[in-house]
Write an enzyme that holds these catalytic residues in place. Structure first.
Site, PDB file in Angstrom:
ATOM      1  N   GLY A  18       4.882  -1.317   2.650  1.00 31.67           N
ATOM      2  CA  GLY A  18       4.087  -0.112   2.469  1.00 31.67           C
ATOM      3  C   GLY A  18       4.932   1.148   2.386  1.00 31.67           C
ATOM      4  O   GLY A  18       5.970   1.262   3.039  1.00 31.67           O
ATOM      5  N   HIS A  58       0.807  -1.217   0.000  1.00 27.87           N
ATOM      6  CA  HIS A  58       0.000   0.000   0.000  1.00 27.87           C
ATOM      7  C   HIS A  58       0.845   1.273   0.000  1.00 27.87           C
ATOM      8  O   HIS A  58       1.913   1.332   0.607  1.00 27.87           O
ATOM      9  CB  HIS A  58      -0.947   0.017   1.207  1.00 27.87           C
ATOM     10  CG  HIS A  58      -0.247   0.009   2.535  1.00 27.87           C
ATOM     11  ND1 HIS A  58       0.281   1.143   3.118  1.00 27.87           N
ATOM     12  CD2 HIS A  58       0.021  -1.009   3.385  1.00 27.87           C
ATOM     13  CE1 HIS A  58       0.823   0.831   4.278  1.00 27.87           C
ATOM     14  NE2 HIS A  58       0.693  -0.476   4.472  1.00 27.87           N
ATOM     15  N   ASP A  59       0.389   2.257  -0.745  1.00 22.74           N
ATOM     16  CA  ASP A  59       1.000   3.585  -0.803  1.00 22.74           C
ATOM     17  C   ASP A  59       2.388   3.607  -1.430  1.00 22.74           C
ATOM     18  O   ASP A  59       3.107   4.601  -1.306  1.00 22.74           O
ATOM     19  CB  ASP A  59       1.052   4.232   0.588  1.00 22.74           C
ATOM     20  CG  ASP A  59      -0.324   4.361   1.216  1.00 22.74           C
ATOM     21  OD1 ASP A  59      -1.131   5.146   0.700  1.00 22.74           O
ATOM     22  OD2 ASP A  59      -0.593   3.661   2.227  1.00 22.74           O
TER      23      ASP A  59
END
Length: 261
Positions: free
Chosen positions: A138, A120-121
């Protein structure tokens, strides 16, 4: 448009006219598949994901899955993938988080081999190769033209600069400079990515100067801060060295990967 009768395409998905969706594949709500996108059988694009033109997704890949974050409570977050990527079997790309940027971004012209994971991100540049089971935690940031070897893992918030190579099985807990060559467990810096530089057309004289700047930075006298200032002042005509200096001066969240550590 060629959608196999066993595929499931959500009514809220947007598909270009020439998209192919293979048997047993799933396209969820908020998904945008651009022109020329091809999903092989058993591929999943879960939701709120844009897939750029001519990207190919192989069987059992799960793209646009929920972020693996304990704070995620179902908020709307996105994944954006560029053009002309090849995403091989069992790869997983997660959407962003509200705690982060809210979006995971992947560039164009990259190869993600079997089992590659983009957390994520993350922000991933163009012309990247992630070999089998390479993993990004992440918020990792991967520059363009980076090669990550098989089973390499970049720690969350880690950075790997443009043109760098990371060896297989490396645990990257420290930021890798642009054009660097890092390997080992935990990964250490072992010089510049000479193979990559040669493949990109750098001549002997150019590589010799880059190596001289590298030695001045990491092997010279004085403190690291003093050497960094000296290299910045002495190699202003080398954009690659200026990129390394800017990378080091940037406020990274991980320590820097250095030789011999």
């Amino acid at each position: 448009m060629a959608i196999h009768p066993t595929a499931i395409v959500d009514a809220k998905a947007e598909l270009a006219a020439d998209v192919e969706v293979g048997p047993w594949s799933i396209v969820g709500p908020g998904v945008v598949l651009s022109e020329g996108v091809r999903l092989h059988s058993h591929a999943v694009v879960q939701q709120d994901t844009t897939v750029g033109p001519r990207t190919v997704i192989h069987p059992y890949a799960v793209i646009g899955g929920d972020p693996q974050h304990t704070g995620y409570k179902g908020e709307t977050v996105r994944l954006e993938i560029g053009a002309d990527n090849v995403i091989r079997e069992h790869s997983t790309f997660n959407r962003g988080t509200p705690q982060g940027a809210g979006v995971t971004k992947v560039g164009s012209n990259s190869l993600f081999m079997t089992g590659a994971h983009v957390g994520h991100d993350c922000v991933v540049g163009d012309n990247v190769v992630m070999a089998n089971n390479a993993t990004l935690g992440g918020h990792a940031r991967i520059g363009s033209k980076v090669f990550l070897g098989g089973l390499a893992a970049v720690h969350q918030n880690g950075r790997v600069g443009q043109g760098a190579i990371v060896g297989g099985l490396a645990a990257v807990t420290r930021d890798v400079i642009p054009y660097g060559s890092a390997w080992g467990n935990h990964a250490r810096l072992h010089g510049l990515n000479l193979i990559g530089l040669k493949r990109k057309g750098y001549g002997k004289d150019a590589i010799r100067r880059l190596l001289a700047a590298y030695r001045d930075l990491f092997e010279g006298g004085g403190t690291f801060a003093e050497r960094l200032d000296a290299v910045e002042a002495g190699y202003t005509d080398l954009p690659e060295i200026m990129e390394i200096v800017a990378f080091i001066r940037e406020d990274g969240k991980r320590p820097l990967c250095l030789p011999g550590e």
